[in-house]
Write a protein that holds these residues in place. Structure first.
Motif, mmCIF file in Angstrom:
data_model
loop_
_atom_site.group_PDB
_atom_site.id
_atom_site.type_symbol
_atom_site.label_atom_id
_atom_site.label_comp_id
_atom_site.label_asym_id
_atom_site.label_seq_id
_atom_site.Cartn_x
_atom_site.Cartn_y
_atom_site.Cartn_z
ATOM 1 N N UNK A 16 14.127 -88.580 45.725
ATOM 2 C CA UNK A 16 14.539 -87.604 44.960
ATOM 3 C C UNK A 16 13.338 -87.132 43.611
ATOM 4 N N UNK A 17 12.260 -87.999 43.987
ATOM 5 C CA UNK A 17 11.066 -87.743 43.179
ATOM 6 C C UNK A 17 9.754 -87.909 43.914
ATOM 7 N N UNK A 18 9.008 -86.635 43.822
ATOM 8 C CA UNK A 18 7.823 -86.544 44.410
ATOM 9 C C UNK A 18 6.783 -86.525 43.362
ATOM 10 N N UNK A 19 6.015 -87.560 43.515
ATOM 11 C CA UNK A 19 4.885 -87.924 42.526
ATOM 12 C C UNK A 19 3.386 -87.489 43.420
ATOM 13 N N UNK A 20 2.716 -86.895 42.565
ATOM 14 C CA UNK A 20 1.486 -86.349 43.341
ATOM 15 C C UNK A 20 -0.017 -86.952 42.389
ATOM 16 N N UNK A 21 -0.644 -87.437 42.889
ATOM 17 C CA UNK A 21 -1.941 -87.862 42.191
ATOM 18 C C UNK A 21 -2.865 -86.988 42.579
ATOM 19 N N UNK A 22 -3.334 -85.917 41.664
ATOM 20 C CA UNK A 22 -4.108 -84.586 42.110
ATOM 21 C C UNK A 22 -5.534 -84.892 41.859
ATOM 22 N N UNK A 23 -5.905 -85.915 41.433
ATOM 23 C CA UNK A 23 -7.222 -86.235 41.155
ATOM 24 C C UNK A 23 -7.523 -87.494 40.340
ATOM 25 N N UNK A 24 -8.998 -88.078 40.588
ATOM 26 C CA UNK A 24 -9.592 -89.224 39.793
ATOM 27 C C UNK A 24 -10.260 -88.952 38.625
ATOM 28 N N UNK A 25 -10.693 -87.579 38.617
ATOM 29 C CA UNK A 25 -11.653 -87.344 37.669
ATOM 30 C C UNK A 25 -10.834 -87.274 36.076
ATOM 31 N N UNK A 26 -11.554 -87.798 35.156
ATOM 32 C CA UNK A 26 -10.722 -88.037 33.893
ATOM 33 C C UNK A 26 -11.768 -88.119 32.732
ATOM 34 N N UNK A 27 -11.403 -87.663 31.498
ATOM 35 C CA UNK A 27 -12.365 -87.726 30.383
ATOM 36 C C UNK A 27 -12.448 -89.027 29.685
ATOM 37 N N UNK A 28 -11.462 -89.660 30.311
ATOM 38 C CA UNK A 28 -11.618 -91.560 29.846
ATOM 39 C C UNK A 28 -11.928 -92.361 30.871
ATOM 40 N N UNK A 29 -12.272 -93.598 30.556
ATOM 41 C CA UNK A 29 -12.448 -94.604 31.532
ATOM 42 C C UNK A 29 -11.662 -95.826 30.911
ATOM 43 N N UNK A 30 -10.637 -95.945 31.208
ATOM 44 C CA UNK A 30 -9.597 -97.039 30.623
ATOM 45 C C UNK A 30 -9.583 -98.247 31.387
ATOM 46 N N UNK A 31 -9.666 -99.335 30.735
ATOM 47 C CA UNK A 31 -9.634 -100.623 31.274
ATOM 48 C C UNK A 31 -8.446 -101.030 32.114
ATOM 49 N N UNK A 32 -7.430 -100.708 31.921
ATOM 50 C CA UNK A 32 -5.984 -100.703 32.547
ATOM 51 C C UNK A 32 -5.860 -99.772 33.751
ATOM 52 N N UNK A 33 -6.801 -98.838 33.966
ATOM 53 C CA UNK A 33 -6.494 -97.837 34.964
ATOM 54 C C UNK A 33 -6.593 -98.662 36.429
ATOM 55 N N UNK A 34 -5.586 -98.344 37.126
ATOM 56 C CA UNK A 34 -5.299 -98.875 38.499
ATOM 57 C C UNK A 34 -6.070 -98.073 39.568
ATOM 58 N N UNK A 35 -6.673 -96.944 39.337
ATOM 59 C CA UNK A 35 -7.346 -96.118 40.253
ATOM 60 C C UNK A 35 -8.600 -95.809 39.781
ATOM 61 N N UNK A 36 -9.334 -96.673 38.747
ATOM 62 C CA UNK A 36 -10.676 -96.556 38.333
ATOM 63 C C UNK A 36 -10.963 -95.174 37.873
ATOM 64 N N UNK A 37 -10.077 -94.270 37.304
ATOM 65 C CA UNK A 37 -10.514 -92.846 36.836
ATOM 66 C C UNK A 37 -11.613 -92.733 35.919
ATOM 67 N N UNK A 38 -12.311 -92.067 36.040
ATOM 68 C CA UNK A 38 -13.633 -91.858 35.042
ATOM 69 C C UNK A 38 -14.182 -90.457 35.050
ATOM 70 N N UNK A 39 -15.080 -89.938 34.013
ATOM 71 C CA UNK A 39 -15.834 -88.583 34.495
ATOM 72 C C UNK A 39 -16.862 -88.604 35.587
ATOM 73 N N UNK A 40 -17.001 -89.966 36.261
ATOM 74 C CA UNK A 40 -17.910 -89.780 37.374
ATOM 75 C C UNK A 40 -17.056 -89.597 38.552
ATOM 76 N N UNK A 41 -15.687 -89.747 38.699
ATOM 77 C CA UNK A 41 -15.002 -89.569 39.966
ATOM 78 C C UNK A 41 -14.922 -88.078 40.268
ATOM 79 N N UNK A 42 -14.991 -87.820 41.592
ATOM 80 C CA UNK A 42 -15.078 -86.619 42.122
ATOM 81 C C UNK A 42 -13.869 -86.175 43.003
ATOM 82 N N UNK A 43 -13.131 -87.228 43.307
ATOM 83 C CA UNK A 43 -11.910 -87.034 44.170
ATOM 84 C C UNK A 43 -11.173 -86.143 43.672
#
Length: 308
Positions: free
Chosen positions: A108-135
C-alpha cells in the motif's frame, strides 16, 4: 498495510523500495519566517567533510570496495556482533516467536529514493548522502514510477526520500504528476528542513502546501550542539528556520490539514527514549531556543513504516 514490492517490480524498478520509520507528529505555531540572506549550506558541509577523518575513511572504503561490497561486509560484521553477544539472528528470532514463514501482503506504500545528493552529510545517514554524491533518479525512471503508481490502485501512499529529495531536478514533476494521477493519494516528503533555506528553494514551502504534501521532517535532537555534531555546522538554526517557513504557509497549525511530522534520529545503536520523556524535553528546549512557546500537537510514536 505495507510490504515490500514484488520481486518483478523490484528488479525492473531498482530505485523503489519500502521500509518502516518512526515518527512523531509536530504542530508548531504560525510565525513569520525570518528574513535572512539565502546562502547554501553546501560549502560548510564540504569543509566539515574534508576535516572529518571518520567520514574520509568511509568515502575511501566506498571508493575502494564499492557500496555493494561495503554493505555486505557491514552485514557480516553485524551478524558476528550478534553471535558474540549470544543473540539469535532475525530469522531464528522470528521462528522462535512463531512468526515464520513471513508472507507478503498487499503493498500500500510506494517509497522512492530519488537521489543521494544532499546539502548535509549526517553521521547517521544509512546511504551516506552528501554534496559529493551524484546518484540521482532520472526523468525516465520517474516516469516509470508514475506508470507503476497509475497501475497500482492498492497503493495509497507515495513516500519520497533521498538524500534531499527536493534537490532532485525531477522532484516537483514527480509530485505534481502523482497528484494529478491520484488526487486522494497521500504524498510524503522526507525533508531535512535545511533544504528549505537553500537558494532557489524559496517557493518550496508553498509548493508543498499547494500539492497537499505531508512533510516528515528530521530534527534528531532539541539541542543545537547535538544536532550540529550529528548533522553539520549551522544545521540546527536552519532547521528551526525551516520549521517556521512551513508554519508560515499553514503546516502544523491548529485545524490545518497540512501535516508536519517530526522524526527523532538516534545518534547511535540505541532506541529513542520513551515519548513521555522525550516530548516535554523537546517542548521546553524548543520554546527556549525559539524565543516563543511553540504549539506542538499530537506528539506520538506510530508504527515503524518508512526509512529515513
Amino acid at each position: 498495510m505495507q510490504s515490500s514490492l514484488a520481486a518483478g517490480h523490484a528488479s525492473s524498478l531498482s530505485k523503489v523500495h519500502l521500509g518502516r520509520y518512526r515518527r512523531t507528529r509536530c504542530r508548531c505555531p504560525a510565525a513569520a519566517p525570518q528574513v535572512e540572506p539565502k546562502t547554501s549550506l553546501v560549502p560548510e558541509t564540504l569543509q566539515d567533510m574534508a576535516t572529518d577523518t571518520e567520514f574520509q575513511a568511509t568515502l575511501a572504503a566506498v571508493k575502494a570496495k564499492g557500496q555493494a561490497q561495503l554493505t555486505r561486509e557491514e552485514a557480516k560484521a553485524r551478524k558476528r556482533s550478534l553471535q558474540d553477544l549470544g543473540l539469535p539472528g532475525f530469522t531464528n528470532k522470528l521462528q522462535a516467536a512463531g512468526f515464520e514463514p513471513l508472507r507478503r501482503k498487499t503493498c500500500t506504500t510506494l517509497q522512492l529514493n530519488i537521489g543521494l545528493y544532499c546539502n548535509q552529510a549526517c553521521t547517521h545517514c544509512h546511504v551516506e548522502s552528501s554534496p559529493t554524491r551524484t546518484e540521482m533518479m532520472d526523468r525516465q525512471t520517474a516516469e516509470r514510477c508514475l506508470e507503476l503508481l497509475a497501475n497500482s490502485p492498492e497503493v495509497t501512499c507515495l513516500d519520497i526520500t533521498g538524500g534531499a529529495p527536493e534537490l532532485n531536478t525531477h522532484f516537483r514533476y514527480l509530485v505534481q504528476e502523482a497528484r494529478v494521477l491520484r488526487p486522494d493519494l497521500e504524498i510524503i516528503d522526507r525533508c531535512n528542513l535545511t533544504v528549505l533555506c537553500e537558494p532557489g528553494q524559496e517557493d518550496l514551502p508553498a509548493f508543498l502546501a499547494q500539492l497537499r504534501v505531508r512533510v516528515v521532517a528530521s530534527l534528531p535532537c532539541y539541542g543545537s550542539d547535538n544536532v550540529d555534531k550529528q548533522r553539520g555546522r549551522g544545521v540546527f538554526d536552519r532547521s528551526i528556520q525551516g520549521l517556521r517557513l512551513l508554519n508560515a504557509v499553514g503546516y502544523g497549525q491548529p485545524g490545518s490539514d497540512l501535516l508536519l511530522d517530526l522524526v527523532y534520529n538516534p545518534a547511535g545503536a540505541f532506541l529513542a527514549p520513551p515519548k513521555q520523556k522525550l516530548q516535554p524535553a523537546y517542548k521546553q528546549e524548543l520554546q527556549e531556543v525559539s524565543g516563543r512557546p511553540p504549539h506542538i500537537h499530537n506528539w506520538f510514536v506510530l508504527q515503524f513504516y518508512g526509512a529515513s
